[in-house]
Write a protein that holds these residues in place. Structure first.
Motif, PDB file in Angstrom:
ATOM      1  N   TYR A  31      -4.014  13.626 -48.328  1.00  0.00           N
ATOM      2  CA  TYR A  31      -4.705  12.358 -48.164  1.00  0.00           C
ATOM      3  C   TYR A  31      -4.404  11.463 -49.361  1.00  0.00           C
ATOM      4  O   TYR A  31      -4.386  11.943 -50.491  1.00  0.00           O
ATOM      5  N   GLN A  32      -4.193  10.172 -49.106  1.00  0.00           N
ATOM      6  CA  GLN A  32      -3.878   9.278 -50.216  1.00  0.00           C
ATOM      7  C   GLN A  32      -4.285   7.847 -49.888  1.00  0.00           C
ATOM      8  O   GLN A  32      -3.967   7.346 -48.820  1.00  0.00           O
ATOM      9  N   ARG A  33      -4.990   7.201 -50.805  1.00  0.00           N
ATOM     10  CA  ARG A  33      -5.277   5.774 -50.681  1.00  0.00           C
ATOM     11  C   ARG A  33      -4.547   5.066 -51.804  1.00  0.00           C
ATOM     12  O   ARG A  33      -4.627   5.486 -52.964  1.00  0.00           O
ATOM     13  N   GLU A  34      -3.856   3.986 -51.443  1.00  0.00           N
ATOM     14  CA  GLU A  34      -3.114   3.248 -52.460  1.00  0.00           C
ATOM     15  C   GLU A  34      -2.857   1.817 -52.013  1.00  0.00           C
ATOM     16  O   GLU A  34      -2.968   1.484 -50.832  1.00  0.00           O
ATOM     17  N   THR A  35      -2.526   0.988 -52.989  1.00  0.00           N
ATOM     18  CA  THR A  35      -2.124  -0.392 -52.736  1.00  0.00           C
ATOM     19  C   THR A  35      -0.674  -0.529 -53.178  1.00  0.00           C
ATOM     20  O   THR A  35      -0.309  -0.070 -54.258  1.00  0.00           O
ATOM     21  N   PHE A  36       0.152  -1.137 -52.328  1.00  0.00           N
ATOM     22  CA  PHE A  36       1.584  -1.244 -52.602  1.00  0.00           C
ATOM     23  C   PHE A  36       2.124  -2.497 -51.927  1.00  0.00           C
ATOM     24  O   PHE A  36       1.434  -3.129 -51.131  1.00  0.00           O
ATOM     25  N   ARG A  37       3.355  -2.830 -52.236  1.00  0.00           N
ATOM     26  CA  ARG A  37       3.991  -4.042 -51.704  1.00  0.00           C
ATOM     27  C   ARG A  37       5.057  -3.694 -50.674  1.00  0.00           C
ATOM     28  O   ARG A  37       5.829  -2.761 -50.859  1.00  0.00           O
ATOM     29  N   VAL A  38       5.084  -4.465 -49.587  1.00  0.00           N
ATOM     30  CA  VAL A  38       6.191  -4.401 -48.635  1.00  0.00           C
ATOM     31  C   VAL A  38       6.999  -5.688 -48.804  1.00  0.00           C
ATOM     32  O   VAL A  38       6.438  -6.776 -48.900  1.00  0.00           O
ATOM     33  N   GLN A  39       8.298  -5.545 -48.895  1.00  0.00           N
ATOM     34  CA  GLN A  39       9.185  -6.669 -49.193  1.00  0.00           C
ATOM     35  C   GLN A  39       9.606  -7.416 -47.929  1.00  0.00           C
ATOM     36  O   GLN A  39       9.405  -6.938 -46.817  1.00  0.00           O
ATOM     37  N   THR A  40      10.222  -8.569 -48.120  1.00  0.00           N
ATOM     38  CA  THR A  40      10.786  -9.301 -46.986  1.00  0.00           C
ATOM     39  C   THR A  40      11.948  -8.503 -46.406  1.00  0.00           C
ATOM     40  O   THR A  40      12.474  -7.588 -47.036  1.00  0.00           O
TER      41      THR A  40
ATOM     42  N   GLY B 244       6.649  -4.754 -43.526  1.00  0.00           N
ATOM     43  CA  GLY B 244       5.956  -5.923 -43.006  1.00  0.00           C
ATOM     44  C   GLY B 244       6.183  -6.089 -41.515  1.00  0.00           C
ATOM     45  O   GLY B 244       7.157  -5.579 -40.955  1.00  0.00           O
ATOM     46  N   ASN B 245       5.300  -6.816 -40.897  1.00  0.00           N
ATOM     47  CA  ASN B 245       5.420  -7.082 -39.463  1.00  0.00           C
ATOM     48  C   ASN B 245       6.332  -8.270 -39.193  1.00  0.00           C
ATOM     49  O   ASN B 245       6.780  -8.463 -38.083  1.00  0.00           O
ATOM     50  N   ASP B 246       6.615  -9.053 -40.220  1.00  0.00           N
ATOM     51  CA  ASP B 246       7.471 -10.237 -40.104  1.00  0.00           C
ATOM     52  C   ASP B 246       8.538 -10.150 -41.193  1.00  0.00           C
ATOM     53  O   ASP B 246       8.218 -10.025 -42.377  1.00  0.00           O
ATOM     54  N   ALA B 247       9.804 -10.232 -40.795  1.00  0.00           N
ATOM     55  CA  ALA B 247      10.915 -10.073 -41.742  1.00  0.00           C
ATOM     56  C   ALA B 247      10.916 -11.130 -42.850  1.00  0.00           C
ATOM     57  O   ALA B 247      11.462 -10.905 -43.922  1.00  0.00           O
ATOM     58  N   ASP B 248      10.286 -12.270 -42.613  1.00  0.00           N
ATOM     59  CA  ASP B 248      10.300 -13.357 -43.586  1.00  0.00           C
ATOM     60  C   ASP B 248       9.187 -13.262 -44.631  1.00  0.00           C
ATOM     61  O   ASP B 248       9.172 -14.033 -45.584  1.00  0.00           O
ATOM     62  N   LEU B 249       8.258 -12.336 -44.451  1.00  0.00           N
ATOM     63  CA  LEU B 249       7.081 -12.314 -45.314  1.00  0.00           C
ATOM     64  C   LEU B 249       6.915 -10.996 -46.069  1.00  0.00           C
ATOM     65  O   LEU B 249       6.996  -9.923 -45.485  1.00  0.00           O
ATOM     66  N   ALA B 250       6.672 -11.112 -47.365  1.00  0.00           N
ATOM     67  CA  ALA B 250       6.288  -9.955 -48.174  1.00  0.00           C
ATOM     68  C   ALA B 250       4.763  -9.889 -48.184  1.00  0.00           C
ATOM     69  O   ALA B 250       4.091 -10.898 -47.982  1.00  0.00           O
ATOM     70  N   ALA B 251       4.228  -8.702 -48.412  1.00  0.00           N
ATOM     71  CA  ALA B 251       2.769  -8.561 -48.424  1.00  0.00           C
ATOM     72  C   ALA B 251       2.367  -7.388 -49.301  1.00  0.00           C
ATOM     73  O   ALA B 251       3.153  -6.473 -49.545  1.00  0.00           O
ATOM     74  N   ASP B 252       1.138  -7.431 -49.766  1.00  0.00           N
ATOM     75  CA  ASP B 252       0.525  -6.285 -50.424  1.00  0.00           C
ATOM     76  C   ASP B 252      -0.350  -5.596 -49.396  1.00  0.00           C
ATOM     77  O   ASP B 252      -1.013  -6.249 -48.586  1.00  0.00           O
ATOM     78  N   VAL B 253      -0.326  -4.266 -49.425  1.00  0.00           N
ATOM     79  CA  VAL B 253      -1.031  -3.473 -48.422  1.00  0.00           C
ATOM     80  C   VAL B 253      -1.947  -2.487 -49.116  1.00  0.00           C
ATOM     81  O   VAL B 253      -1.542  -1.826 -50.078  1.00  0.00           O
ATOM     82  N   ASP B 254      -3.159  -2.375 -48.629  1.00  0.00           N
ATOM     83  CA  ASP B 254      -4.097  -1.343 -49.076  1.00  0.00           C
ATOM     84  C   ASP B 254      -4.292  -0.415 -47.883  1.00  0.00           C
ATOM     85  O   ASP B 254      -4.799  -0.845 -46.836  1.00  0.00           O
TER      86      ASP B 254
END
Length: 132
Positions: free
Chosen positions: A23-32, A116-126
């Motif tokens: 089990y793991q909880r973390e915050t990370f970035r997904v790139q474009t 990411g769900n959209d190739a043009d957008l980066a996002a941070d995910v928790d």
């Protein structure tokens, strides 16, 4: 002499401890570009034919307005082979069940991959990843 024996005993105790987790909880970035972000390995108990993921939040890296809601996830085995389908998850919903493909149930060391769900957008995910 007694101090050396104690040190050896302490080292032996820690070397034998497994650092595996399910089990793991973390915050990370997904790139474009929808490039997979591979998270650290988790260990499955192999008691279940599925894993669970909960996406707590998906938020923009640069934009001021937070209209991001979705992230894609899949699971790979220790050889990098996808053992689940790619699923699109919405932030804030309950833990989602992701079934492991038939013939891949013996995978014990697995990694969750997010993009990411959209190739043009980066996002941070928790997110919370549960290998069960």
């Amino acid at each position: 002499m007694a101090t050396t024996a104690c040190m050896i005993m302490l080292v032996g105790m820690f070397v034998g401890v497994s650092s595996s987790a399910t089990y793991q909880r973390e915050t990370f970035r997904v790139q474009t570009g929808q490039v997979w972000n591979t998270r650290p390995a988790l260990t499955r108990t192999q008691k279940y034919s599925y894993v669970r993921v909960k996406v707590n939040a998906v938020y923009p890296v640069l934009e001021v307005k937070d209209n991001y809601k979705y992230v894609q996830v899949r699971v790979i085995n220790e050889n990098g082979k996808a053992i689940t389908s790619t699923c699109t998850l919405e932030e804030g919903t309950g833990g989602q069940r992701i079934d492991i493909k038939e013939g891949c149930l013996d995978a014990s060391d697995i990694r969750f991959q997010y993009r990411g769900n959209d190739a043009d957008l980066a996002a941070d995910v928790d997110a919370i990843s549960n290998a069960l």
